[in-house]
Design an enzyme around this catalytic site. Structure first.
Site, short mmCIF file in Angstrom:
data_model
loop_
_atom_site.label_atom_id
_atom_site.label_comp_id
_atom_site.label_asym_id
_atom_site.label_seq_id
_atom_site.Cartn_x
_atom_site.Cartn_y
_atom_site.Cartn_z
N HIS A 58 -4.16 -8.96 2.97
CA HIS A 58 -5.61 -8.72 2.98
C HIS A 58 -6.29 -9.33 4.19
O HIS A 58 -7.28 -8.80 4.68
CB HIS A 58 -6.24 -9.34 1.73
N HIS A 110 -2.57 2.44 -5.50
CA HIS A 110 -3.25 1.19 -5.17
C HIS A 110 -3.46 0.32 -6.41
O HIS A 110 -3.63 -0.91 -6.30
CB HIS A 110 -4.61 1.49 -4.53
N ARG A 118 -1.53 -2.90 -6.84
CA ARG A 118 -2.01 -4.07 -6.08
C ARG A 118 -3.09 -4.81 -6.88
O ARG A 118 -3.10 -6.04 -6.95
CB ARG A 118 -2.56 -3.63 -4.72
N TYR A 173 1.67 -15.74 13.73
CA TYR A 173 2.16 -16.88 12.95
C TYR A 173 1.89 -16.69 11.46
O TYR A 173 2.73 -16.97 10.63
CB TYR A 173 1.46 -18.17 13.42
N LYS A 213 -2.30 -1.65 7.64
CA LYS A 213 -3.74 -1.36 7.69
C LYS A 213 -4.46 -2.34 8.60
O LYS A 213 -5.36 -1.97 9.36
CB LYS A 213 -4.31 -1.42 6.28
N ARG A 259 0.84 -1.19 0.00
CA ARG A 259 0.00 0.00 0.00
C ARG A 259 0.88 1.25 0.00
O ARG A 259 2.01 1.23 0.50
CB ARG A 259 -0.92 0.00 1.21
#
Length: 406
Positions: A358, A332, A335, A368, A270, A243
């Site tokens: 995401h 963006h 992406r 993890y 984010k 981002r």
């Protein structure tokens, strides 16, 4: 005398086949090679017949007796057990020929004409990965809307909402083909409206180019005549598809060139979970060029005012505008392009989603999950960078090597 396991196990082969009787027509045939076959001897319409039940010990004594009882019940109904078995095998063969997977592959071979090789390949891979494991072996005429919905919801549960919608559409096309060719009576997908069964997502539409426009954008970035640091930021964004905020806020302490990793802490993400970006050779070259500028010891992209702040979001956006992409592309957008192309090339959906950061995760799993599948993700990121380099120079790319990331 009824048989038991000790008697059966003790039965040794002889020069000629011989039988051990369990009564009521059930016998065990002992062959010279040591194999032991269950047989059920019976009479039907005045003729003596024999039904093979299987071998011992694969078919246990209990299972053999149960099979004899089933065959005997058929006889009382006036049904020949041997003929009944033949009919069952024929039905199974017909069901196998008309399984969802078999019909779906027939549909695909019919449908793929006129489509690009990549589009056709992506479609069959999605069916193989997401649909066939659930309903592939089921007779297509027996699949209900509820059965199909179970498969679609399973795809949605892993966060792949767009793929779930596409899978439902593809299944609908398969069923329509089956109905048209007399292989199914109706299309259960017609009973399912995506908006009724799949979650809606609040989506922000970011301007993004398509794949055909990407090579020219990459060439314009390389030829960008504005601030050198801005050009390098755009190049790094293309290779890493992070981002914009994550890019411009990058710190040198996050970069490990020896490990070829960029580790972004949770507070800068984010989703508020840590994120690892495997660095391709091309991304490392860009980082070394940034380092050579020696603009800041802490920040990769400091403000031109040298006030301890980072480059502005608008710096990236206005640079894209200057190159002729106003209202057509944003930071963006890199992406979106990467996600679309990597999915179409068959890369593992979970690897792509993890690399895009995401997934919404709780604090425990985040510790993890951010490091999951690092090796295939690193291969994917290097493949992506190699792909960008190739299309930028006008090379023809037939297929990614997505095997390592599948």
């Amino acid at each position: 005398m009824k048989l038991n396991d000790p008697i059966i196990k003790a039965a040794k082969p002889k020069d000629k086949p011989y039988k051990l009787s369990d009564g009521d027509g059930l016998v065990l045939l002992i062959n010279p090679n040591g194999s032991k076959w269950w047989r059920y001897r019976y009479r039907f319409n005045g003729k003596e017949k024999m039904l093979s039940i299987g071998t011992y010990p694969e078919v246990t004594l209990k299972k053999a007796r149960d099979s004899r009882v089933t065959a005997s019940d058929l006889l009382t109904q006036g049904i020949d057990p041997s003929e009944n078995r033949k009919e069952q095998k024929q039905q199974e063969a017909i069901a196998a020929e008309n399984s969802f997977e078999s019909v779906a592959r027939q549909w695909w071979n019919h449908w793929k004409h006129g489509r690009t090789e990549r589009h056709a390949g992506y479609t069959i891979r999605r069916l193989e990965a997401d649909v066939f494991p659930g309903i592939g072996n089921k007779p297509i005429n027996e699949i209900t809307a509820a059965t199909l919905l179970t498969v679609i919801k399973k795809i949605e549960a892993r966060g792949a909402l767009d793929i779930a919608k596409r899978a439902l559409t593809m299944c609908g096309q398969v069923f329509r083909y089956a109905v048209a060719h007399g292989l199914a009576e109706r299309n259960p997908a017609a009973d399912i409206k995506p908006s009724d069964v799949l979650k809606s997502t609040k989506k922000t539409n970011y301007a993004s180019l398509n794949e055909k426009e990407l090579p020219e954008l990459l060439r314009r970035i390389d030829a960008y005549d504005g601030q050198p640091l801005t050009k390098l930021a755009l190049q790094l964004m293309a290779y890493t598809f992070v981002r914009t905020g994550e890019l411009i806020g990058a710190r040198w302490q996050e970069i490990d060139l020896d490990k070829k990793e960029w580790r972004i802490p949770a507070e800068r993400m984010k989703m508020k979970t840590p994120h690892i970006v495997p660095l391709s050779l091309q991304a490392i070259t860009v980082l070394e060029e940034i380092k050579a500028l020696s603009t800041d010891e802490t920040l990769l992209f400091p403000s031109e005012r040298r006030d301890g702040k980072t480059m502005s979001n608008n710096t990236i956006l206005y640079a894209i505008y200057r190159m002729g992409y106003h209202s057509r592309m944003t930071g963006h957008g890199f992406r979106s392009i990467a996600s679309t192309i990597l999915h179409e090339q068959g890369y593992n959906h979970e690897h792509i989603e993890l690399q895009l950061a995401h997934s919404k995760r709780d604090a425990v799993s985040a510790a993890y999950n951010h490091a999951l599948y690092l090796e295939p993700r690193a291969r994917m990121m290097q493949d992506w960078a190699d792909y960008l380099e190739a299309i930028k120079t006008g090379a023809t790319i037939l297929q990614f090597n997505a095997i390592g990331s599948s």
